[in-house]
Design a protein around this motif. Sequence first.
Motif, mmCIF file in Angstrom:
data_model
loop_
_atom_site.group_PDB
_atom_site.id
_atom_site.type_symbol
_atom_site.label_atom_id
_atom_site.label_comp_id
_atom_site.label_asym_id
_atom_site.label_seq_id
_atom_site.Cartn_x
_atom_site.Cartn_y
_atom_site.Cartn_z
ATOM 1 N N GLN A 239 -25.965 17.135 -12.648
ATOM 2 C CA GLN A 239 -25.386 16.793 -13.074
ATOM 3 C C GLN A 239 -24.067 17.277 -12.808
ATOM 4 O O GLN A 239 -23.250 18.190 -11.975
ATOM 5 C CB GLN A 239 -25.046 17.316 -15.080
ATOM 6 C CG GLN A 239 -24.293 17.181 -15.840
ATOM 7 C CD GLN A 239 -24.242 18.116 -17.492
ATOM 8 O OE1 GLN A 239 -25.428 19.473 -17.171
ATOM 9 N NE2 GLN A 239 -23.582 17.958 -18.575
ATOM 10 N N ASN A 240 -22.758 15.885 -13.052
ATOM 11 C CA ASN A 240 -20.829 16.711 -12.410
ATOM 12 C C ASN A 240 -20.582 18.737 -12.646
ATOM 13 O O ASN A 240 -20.349 19.039 -14.193
ATOM 14 C CB ASN A 240 -20.597 15.909 -13.014
ATOM 15 C CG ASN A 240 -19.116 15.778 -12.064
ATOM 16 O OD1 ASN A 240 -18.507 16.760 -11.541
ATOM 17 N ND2 ASN A 240 -18.307 14.716 -12.487
ATOM 18 N N PRO A 241 -20.796 19.464 -11.880
ATOM 19 C CA PRO A 241 -20.517 20.751 -12.863
ATOM 20 C C PRO A 241 -19.114 20.668 -13.239
ATOM 21 O O PRO A 241 -18.939 21.372 -13.868
ATOM 22 C CB PRO A 241 -19.830 21.015 -11.241
ATOM 23 C CG PRO A 241 -21.022 20.917 -9.692
ATOM 24 C CD PRO A 241 -20.741 18.949 -10.360
ATOM 25 N N SER A 242 -18.063 19.455 -12.288
ATOM 26 C CA SER A 242 -16.621 19.617 -13.434
ATOM 27 C C SER A 242 -16.627 19.322 -15.125
ATOM 28 O O SER A 242 -16.002 19.833 -15.158
ATOM 29 C CB SER A 242 -15.963 18.428 -12.647
ATOM 30 O OG SER A 242 -16.453 16.923 -12.369
ATOM 31 N N VAL A 243 -17.590 18.681 -15.326
ATOM 32 C CA VAL A 243 -18.148 18.431 -16.549
ATOM 33 C C VAL A 243 -18.573 18.771 -17.214
ATOM 34 O O VAL A 243 -17.970 18.936 -18.375
ATOM 35 C CB VAL A 243 -18.703 16.573 -16.473
ATOM 36 C CG1 VAL A 243 -18.049 15.263 -15.846
ATOM 37 C CG2 VAL A 243 -19.784 16.706 -16.642
ATOM 38 N N ILE A 244 -19.435 20.321 -16.821
ATOM 39 C CA ILE A 244 -19.779 20.656 -17.457
ATOM 40 C C ILE A 244 -18.737 22.153 -17.649
ATOM 41 O O ILE A 244 -19.004 22.840 -18.657
ATOM 42 C CB ILE A 244 -21.094 22.163 -16.277
ATOM 43 C CG1 ILE A 244 -21.940 21.155 -16.377
ATOM 44 C CG2 ILE A 244 -21.428 23.710 -17.106
ATOM 45 C CD1 ILE A 244 -23.670 21.798 -14.776
ATOM 46 N N ASP A 245 -17.749 22.302 -16.704
ATOM 47 C CA ASP A 245 -16.944 22.838 -16.284
ATOM 48 C C ASP A 245 -15.745 22.801 -18.242
ATOM 49 O O ASP A 245 -14.667 23.344 -18.895
ATOM 50 C CB ASP A 245 -15.822 23.415 -15.524
ATOM 51 C CG ASP A 245 -16.720 24.341 -14.765
ATOM 52 O OD1 ASP A 245 -16.958 25.144 -14.887
ATOM 53 O OD2 ASP A 245 -16.464 24.279 -13.302
ATOM 54 N N GLN A 246 -15.752 21.462 -18.494
ATOM 55 C CA GLN A 246 -15.326 20.878 -19.629
ATOM 56 C C GLN A 246 -16.234 21.270 -21.008
ATOM 57 O O GLN A 246 -15.254 20.099 -21.730
ATOM 58 C CB GLN A 246 -14.705 19.347 -19.410
ATOM 59 C CG GLN A 246 -13.644 19.978 -18.122
ATOM 60 C CD GLN A 246 -13.238 17.803 -17.787
ATOM 61 O OE1 GLN A 246 -12.976 17.291 -18.533
ATOM 62 N NE2 GLN A 246 -14.147 17.273 -16.695
ATOM 63 N N GLY A 247 -16.662 21.184 -20.512
ATOM 64 C CA GLY A 247 -17.802 21.295 -22.040
ATOM 65 C C GLY A 247 -19.166 20.764 -22.447
ATOM 66 O O GLY A 247 -19.393 20.922 -23.130
#
Length: 448
Positions: A239-247
């Motif tokens: 998974q894209n880490p940046s989208v995890i950081d967006q919830g």
Amino acid sequence: MTAHEVNFDGLVGPTHNYGGLSYGNVASQSNSQQGSNPKEAAKQGLAKMKALMEMGYVQGVLAPQERPDVAGLRSLGFTGSDAQVIAAAARDAMPLLVASCSASSMWVANAATVSPSADTADGRVHFTAANLNCKYHRSLEHPTTSRVLSAMFADARHFAHHAALPAVAQFGDEGAANHTRFCRDYGEAGVEFFVYGRSAFDNRYPAPQRYPARQTLEASQAVARLHGLSEAGVVFAQQNPSVIDQGVFHNDVIAVGNGELLFHHQDAFLNTDQVVTELADKLAARGGDFRAISVPRDQVSVDDAVRSYLFNSQLLSRVDGSMLLIVPEECRSNSRVWDYLSALTSDKSAISEVRVFDLKQSMQNGGGPACLRLRVALNQAELAAVNPGVIMTPALYDRLNVWVDRHYRDRLVETDLADPQLLDECRSALDELTQILKLGAIYPFQLI
């Protein structure tokens, strides 16, 4: 042999409340401490089950858990009678009591990972209960989940059950919320798609910086081994880490798949082109024609996806070969998301229709249509071996609605969790439910 993908939806439990327990889940955090309506929540879920049944889909029910989890509180040092344990926790450690009352087991996409018999080495349907060890309140679930699944899928000739993976950070496993299966037909060998947030042992993999990555590569690989999956039938993707950081705490918040179709946000994965190519190649080797619909970020942002739960939807196959998308009301309330879906369905894409459901009680706690269901592909012999008490019928729907009316409160706030009567109400409801669903003794209070 005809095969079906059966959706087993989680019944919302009697202690449904907004505890704000899930760090990284925007809806859970945003609605923390608001008053909830357990009765309405259960009825909204049942209405979705009934609607799918009436559309011709085989629909099942998955029972909730006993809450408060008094045994869990005892393991943390609280003593005395059940009422005394609850009172002491409320007085000295209210966050632990709130966690022990969580009704998050209703999101049964996290209950387990399931591999159908067409994919496994021994030709049985395999279940591995998710350890959910990233969050204390969810880590309490897997022992009861295993008993519930074993009571539903009891015939060892057709079903194999595995215990949860070791409850350590390196093997964080969130179940089917990070797992999708692609196939030409549900009864034929397919490709199982495991999405992970980080590697536990290899620091070359990028990781999110704000919110935790709950699923590890190592956990996904372990489940694939336990289920006897072949290398030709598995794809692992980060998974894209940046989208995890967006919830985007699970893959099912940013992507959904079914049959030969993947519906995903442009930013869902790392190395998206490589992932899509591998899925297409492996499915082609099994006779399938893989397709992907990538939703552009300039039409629907990640924030739009998280707040509307566009991708936490159910993608269902129709008789004519097209797909039906089941979405929450929040998608219609978001103009950018609704404009995108309206254009998509009018453009003769693989998704030909969108149906909207009111799941506000679940949505406010962080779970949409996809969270509420566990998908199990079954051939006719396997379906016949499932405990018939858990398969939705008009009579079962009516009986469960009466059961909810009899046992559920219509308002619950944090202070209500300290009421020992709530535990008695929950146990009374669940004792009756096990008889309705023909599950036998599955709850701790029934096993004493």
